[in-house]
Design a protein around this motif. Structure first.
Motif, PDB file in Angstrom:
ATOM      1  N   CYS A  47       9.830  -3.837  -5.495  1.00  0.00           N
ATOM      2  CA  CYS A  47       8.417  -3.300  -5.358  1.00  0.00           C
ATOM      3  C   CYS A  47       9.146  -2.055  -5.133  1.00  0.00           C
ATOM      4  N   HIS A  48       8.155  -1.411  -5.564  1.00  0.00           N
ATOM      5  CA  HIS A  48       8.714   0.373  -5.720  1.00  0.00           C
ATOM      6  C   HIS A  48       8.115   1.159  -5.198  1.00  0.00           C
ATOM      7  N   LEU A  49       8.952   2.242  -3.518  1.00  0.00           N
ATOM      8  CA  LEU A  49       8.399   1.616  -2.407  1.00  0.00           C
ATOM      9  C   LEU A  49       8.230   3.759  -2.477  1.00  0.00           C
ATOM     10  N   GLU A  50       8.685   4.084  -3.971  1.00  0.00           N
ATOM     11  CA  GLU A  50       8.783   5.237  -4.371  1.00  0.00           C
ATOM     12  C   GLU A  50       8.743   5.678  -5.998  1.00  0.00           C
ATOM     13  N   MET A  51       8.016   6.399  -6.579  1.00  0.00           N
ATOM     14  CA  MET A  51       8.410   6.721  -7.853  1.00  0.00           C
ATOM     15  C   MET A  51       8.161   8.528  -8.588  1.00  0.00           C
ATOM     16  N   PRO A  52       9.295   8.260  -8.911  1.00  0.00           N
ATOM     17  CA  PRO A  52       9.196   9.988  -9.604  1.00  0.00           C
ATOM     18  C   PRO A  52       7.405  10.036 -10.647  1.00  0.00           C
ATOM     19  N   SER A  76       0.595  -0.732   0.081  1.00  0.00           N
ATOM     20  CA  SER A  76       0.040  -0.188  -0.039  1.00  0.00           C
ATOM     21  C   SER A  76       1.101   1.176  -0.089  1.00  0.00           C
ATOM     22  N   VAL A  77       0.538   1.743  -0.206  1.00  0.00           N
ATOM     23  CA  VAL A  77       0.873   3.536  -0.300  1.00  0.00           C
ATOM     24  C   VAL A  77       1.656   3.949   1.223  1.00  0.00           C
ATOM     25  N   ASP A  78       0.175   3.345   2.090  1.00  0.00           N
ATOM     26  CA  ASP A  78       1.066   3.952   3.053  1.00  0.00           C
ATOM     27  C   ASP A  78       1.679   3.322   3.151  1.00  0.00           C
ATOM     28  N   GLU A  79       1.975   2.081   3.745  1.00  0.00           N
ATOM     29  CA  GLU A  79       3.400   0.813   3.843  1.00  0.00           C
ATOM     30  C   GLU A  79       4.973   1.713   2.786  1.00  0.00           C
ATOM     31  N   CYS A  80       4.565   2.384   1.840  1.00  0.00           N
ATOM     32  CA  CYS A  80       5.837   2.566   1.415  1.00  0.00           C
ATOM     33  C   CYS A  80       6.064   3.966   2.160  1.00  0.00           C
ATOM     34  N   SER A  81       5.159   4.309   2.640  1.00  0.00           N
ATOM     35  CA  SER A  81       5.846   5.897   3.770  1.00  0.00           C
ATOM     36  C   SER A  81       6.169   5.606   4.442  1.00  0.00           C
ATOM     37  N   SER A  82       5.563   4.485   5.117  1.00  0.00           N
ATOM     38  CA  SER A  82       6.391   4.529   6.154  1.00  0.00           C
ATOM     39  C   SER A  82       7.798   3.445   5.768  1.00  0.00           C
ATOM     40  N   ILE A  83       7.780   2.763   5.085  1.00  0.00           N
ATOM     41  CA  ILE A  83       9.077   2.488   4.990  1.00  0.00           C
ATOM     42  C   ILE A  83      10.738   3.535   4.390  1.00  0.00           C
ATOM     43  N   MET A  84       9.700   4.718   3.401  1.00  0.00           N
ATOM     44  CA  MET A  84      10.897   5.238   3.191  1.00  0.00           C
ATOM     45  C   MET A  84      11.230   6.486   4.430  1.00  0.00           C
ATOM     46  N   THR A  85      10.261   6.777   5.218  1.00  0.00           N
ATOM     47  CA  THR A  85      10.042   7.742   6.052  1.00  0.00           C
ATOM     48  C   THR A  85      11.245   7.253   7.454  1.00  0.00           C
ATOM     49  N   GLY A  91       8.142  -0.891  12.196  1.00  0.00           N
ATOM     50  CA  GLY A  91       9.312  -2.220  13.516  1.00  0.00           C
ATOM     51  C   GLY A  91       8.784  -3.240  12.616  1.00  0.00           C
ATOM     52  N   ARG A  92       7.957  -3.979  11.912  1.00  0.00           N
ATOM     53  CA  ARG A  92       8.472  -4.857  10.677  1.00  0.00           C
ATOM     54  C   ARG A  92       8.771  -4.373   9.849  1.00  0.00           C
ATOM     55  N   ASP A  93       9.706  -6.302   9.195  1.00  0.00           N
ATOM     56  CA  ASP A  93      10.353  -6.144   7.996  1.00  0.00           C
ATOM     57  C   ASP A  93       9.695  -6.327   7.185  1.00  0.00           C
ATOM     58  N   PRO A  94       9.940  -4.923   5.694  1.00  0.00           N
ATOM     59  CA  PRO A  94       9.621  -5.414   4.323  1.00  0.00           C
ATOM     60  C   PRO A  94       9.353  -6.005   3.768  1.00  0.00           C
ATOM     61  N   LEU A  95      10.733  -7.456   3.835  1.00  0.00           N
ATOM     62  CA  LEU A  95      11.183  -8.273   3.427  1.00  0.00           C
ATOM     63  C   LEU A  95      10.276  -9.516   3.507  1.00  0.00           C
ATOM     64  N   GLN A  96       9.688 -10.175   4.622  1.00  0.00           N
ATOM     65  CA  GLN A  96       9.301 -10.860   4.969  1.00  0.00           C
ATOM     66  C   GLN A  96       7.854 -10.305   4.727  1.00  0.00           C
ATOM     67  N   ARG A  97       6.783  -9.337   4.576  1.00  0.00           N
ATOM     68  CA  ARG A  97       5.243  -9.090   3.801  1.00  0.00           C
ATOM     69  C   ARG A  97       5.570  -9.307   2.492  1.00  0.00           C
ATOM     70  N   ALA A  98       7.222  -8.704   1.865  1.00  0.00           N
ATOM     71  CA  ALA A  98       7.117  -9.186   0.876  1.00  0.00           C
ATOM     72  C   ALA A  98       6.932 -11.137   0.311  1.00  0.00           C
ATOM     73  N   TRP A  99       8.023 -11.555   1.309  1.00  0.00           N
ATOM     74  CA  TRP A  99       7.787 -13.177   0.592  1.00  0.00           C
ATOM     75  C   TRP A  99       6.430 -13.853   1.765  1.00  0.00           C
ATOM     76  N   ASP A 100       5.888 -13.376   2.507  1.00  0.00           N
ATOM     77  CA  ASP A 100       4.403 -14.182   2.902  1.00  0.00           C
ATOM     78  C   ASP A 100       3.782 -13.114   1.709  1.00  0.00           C
ATOM     79  N   LEU A 101       3.210 -12.418   0.968  1.00  0.00           N
ATOM     80  CA  LEU A 101       2.429 -12.466  -0.026  1.00  0.00           C
ATOM     81  C   LEU A 101       2.941 -13.378  -1.310  1.00  0.00           C
ATOM     82  N   ILE A 102       4.153 -13.627  -1.497  1.00  0.00           N
ATOM     83  CA  ILE A 102       4.898 -13.946  -2.611  1.00  0.00           C
ATOM     84  C   ILE A 102       4.039 -15.704  -2.723  1.00  0.00           C
TER      85      ILE A 102
END
Length: 256
Positions: free
Chosen positions: A166-171, A33-42, A98-109
């Motif tokens: 997975c694109h966390l931010e794009m122009p 989600s956009v919110d997840e990406c924003s959280s990671i980038m912050t 506070g969580r690992d985005p990699l594990q989130r991606a692996w769970d979905l895959i």
């Protein structure tokens, strides 16, 4: 038989098509989600980013995490690789609230594929996966093929290799991934351009250009030549990136 497919959710059958070579690229909308990406980038703002060897990889590509190839020498991985891997994993594992985005991606895959993703290993030690990269000024045309570039290094050899981003931010414009229906041939070494290859090699090759939005995941076979276009406007192009190996027993492994 070399087209781009866009889905609103990842499906195992689409990964099979990629692995079979009858699909050029797969874009999964809103994988994060956009919110997840924003959280990671912050959270990433407080992390120190390294880069590939700037004497070799130009323009500079900032990254968090080691690439296996960068630490490979005479069939082994240096001690520095494992140290860098441990440090980078610890940094990344807290980036998604506070969580690992990699594990989130692996769970979905894993849910789409039907079995959990596991790390590739060398000497029974799990390899690092889940690099975060920022490619704002493009990346030269190149290929990635672990069985050719790191022969006999992994404990298990994948039948097929896929790239996941997975694109966390794009122009607002630019940053497309361009994938060509052409693989490396020995004579291509005459057309080396730094770490990449001359675009003349693919002048007559079929291609797809994949434009992702923030949150989208893009998967393709990196054994095909590919490149990243520069950002066309101000902004950042940041991704969570790793390779997926389809194994002989049908399971998936991952590394960076």
């Amino acid at each position: 038989m070399f087209d781009q497919l866009t889905r609103d959710q990842l499906k195992g059958a689409d990964l099979t098509q990629l692995a079979a070579g009858v699909l050029a690229a797969l874009r999964v909308e809103a994988f994060f989600s956009v919110d997840e990406c924003s959280s990671i980038m912050t959270a990433l703002q407080s992390c120190e980013m390294g880069s590939y060897d700037e004497q070799v990889v130009r323009p500079r590509i900032a990254k968090l995490g080691p690439a296996v190839y960068d630490f490979y020498l005479e069939g082994t991985l240096s001690d520095a690789y494992w140290e860098h891997a441990a440090e980078s994993t610890e940094t990344r594992r807290h980036l998604l609230d506070g969580r690992d985005p990699l594990q989130r991606a692996w769970d979905l895959i894993g849910a789409a594929w039907g079995s959990a993703v596991r790390p590739a290993t060398v000497g029974e030690k799990p390899l690092f996966a889940g690099m975060i990269r920022e490619i704002n000024n493009g990346a030269r045309m190149h290929f990635d093929e672990v069985v050719r570039e790191l022969p006999g290094t992994f404990d298990e050899t994948p039948v097929c290799q896929l790239a996941f981003n997975c694109h966390l931010e794009m122009p607002a414009q630019g940053g497309e991934a361009v994938v060509f229906r052409r693989r490396w041939n020995p004579e291509d070494e005459q057309h080396r351009d730094g770490y990449g290859y001359s675009r003349s090699l693919v002048e007559n090759s079929p291609r797809v250009s994949v434009r992702a939005e923030t949150g989208d995941a893009v998967l393709f076979d990196p054994r095909n030549y590919h490149r990243v276009e520069p950002n066309a406007v101000a902004g950042r192009r940041a991704t969570l990136s790793f390779f997926l190996g389809v194994m002989a027993d049908g399971t998936l492994t991952a590394w960076s």
